[in-house]
Enzyme design. Structure first.
Site, mmCIF file in Angstrom:
data_model
loop_
_atom_site.group_PDB
_atom_site.id
_atom_site.type_symbol
_atom_site.label_atom_id
_atom_site.label_comp_id
_atom_site.label_asym_id
_atom_site.label_seq_id
_atom_site.Cartn_x
_atom_site.Cartn_y
_atom_site.Cartn_z
ATOM 1 N N GLU A 187 0.808 -1.218 0.000
ATOM 2 C CA GLU A 187 0.000 0.000 0.000
ATOM 3 C C GLU A 187 0.844 1.273 0.000
ATOM 4 O O GLU A 187 0.327 2.360 -0.266
ATOM 5 C CB GLU A 187 -0.933 0.011 1.217
ATOM 6 C CG GLU A 187 -2.064 -1.001 1.157
ATOM 7 C CD GLU A 187 -3.085 -0.684 0.074
ATOM 8 O OE1 GLU A 187 -3.175 0.488 -0.348
ATOM 9 O OE2 GLU A 187 -3.771 -1.613 -0.376
ATOM 10 N N GLU A 225 7.426 -21.976 7.779
ATOM 11 C CA GLU A 225 7.793 -21.124 8.912
ATOM 12 C C GLU A 225 8.895 -21.734 9.770
ATOM 13 O O GLU A 225 9.562 -21.031 10.533
ATOM 14 C CB GLU A 225 6.579 -20.814 9.772
ATOM 15 C CG GLU A 225 6.067 -21.968 10.615
ATOM 16 C CD GLU A 225 5.027 -21.486 11.628
ATOM 17 O OE1 GLU A 225 5.219 -21.784 12.808
ATOM 18 O OE2 GLU A 225 4.051 -20.825 11.232
#
Length: 298
Positions: A83, A114
């Site tokens: 953004e 992960e």
């Protein structure tokens, strides 16, 4: 830290019978728990402010802001990073989001990603991490190997590092130079850290990137003066930004924007200082792009 002892893995008594209540009561329980999240973030505001100052110093010196996370944490980092270019007109590479498992993991669970320490290090190597960059490791549990290894590698290079987690004393918190640890308590659904912990992480990331952009001159008053008009909504927003900043009308704002190739900052200085586009841009350049400095010092 043992998984069963983590706050984020604890059982929430407020939701112990959530499977037996009405739909409306389910919503009330979830919403009541969500209300506690901003209070948890409030308690770590000094830590967030310290991180913003460090990030701004590094980015001002040519560094980047790098988010590193797995699962929900990684996706939130990517969301925040993506953004920044349209909102603040920065280059896409200035704020980077990395997720364990790569792009595929944005929409899919990647088995074991992960837990890969090598993955965290390699992802940072692949973007040519340097000592000028800031690495923000994000992990609700604070124990994610991908993130911990990435933070360790970043510190070895001399990077400034920030660790965001929701468990006090976690490995992420102790590995990073700066720790941001909003304690949101046990989740409504036990262990579902995409809920309160994820909300807390989003609030923190909002502050980190927004604080960076404000301190970088990308905001005048509360206006996003470097917004890029990539669609009709943002085209109209540019006009409104110039109007609100200067008190001119829509026609004057549009004329100024056209004259300066739709750069809000330049248009604002043009109107307020009664300058042509070239001179307005020159003065902005002389003051590092800060409208406030152009107005206050001239």
């Amino acid at each position: 830290m043992q998984l069963e002892k983590m706050i984020t893995e604890g059982s929430n008594t407020a939701s112990a019978e959530i499977d037996r209540v009405s739909t409306l009561e389910m919503c009330r329980i979830i919403n009541d728990e969500d209300k506690t999240v901003p209070l948890a973030v409030d308690r770590v505001l000094p830590d967030i402010a310290a991180a913003i100052d460090v990030i701004h110093a590094q980015v001002s010196g040519g560094g980047r802001l790098i988010y590193l996370g797995a699962g929900t944490s990684g996706r939130l980092g990517i969301l925040d990073a993506s953004e920044c270019p349209p909102t603040y007109g920065v280059k896409p590479g200035l704020v980077v989001g990395l997720i364990a498992g790569g792009e595929y993991a944005i929409q899919h669970a990647v088995e074991g990603a992960e837990d890969s320490r090598e993955g965290g290090v390699n992802d940072l190597k692949n973007i040519n991490l340097t000592a000028q960059d800031v690495v923000v490791g994000i992990a609700a549990s604070g124990r994610t190997p991908y993130v911990i290894a990435g933070l360790e590698y970043a510190r070895q290079l001399g990077c400034r590092t920030v660790g965001i987690s929701c468990n006090p004393g976690s490995a992420v918190s102790t590995t990073a130079e700066f720790a941001i640890t909003p304690i949101v308590g046990a989740e409504v659904v036990t262990g579902s850290s995409r809920m309160k912990a994820g909300t807390a992480q989003k609030l923190v990331l909002n502050m980190l990137s927004t604080g960076l952009m404000i301190k970088s001159g990308k905001v005048f008053g509360n206006l996003m003066v470097d917004v890029v008009a990539t669609n009709e909504k943002l085209h109209v927003r540019q006009v409104n930004i110039v109007k609100n900043a200067t008190g001119c009308n829509a026609e004057q704002a549009e004329a100024a924007l056209i004259a300066c190739e739709r750069n809000c900052k330049t248009a604002i200085v043009m109107v307020l200082k009664n300058l042509d586009a070239a001179e307005a841009k020159k003065r902005l350049d002389q003051h590092g792009g800060f409208i406030r400095q152009v107005l206050d010092k001239e």
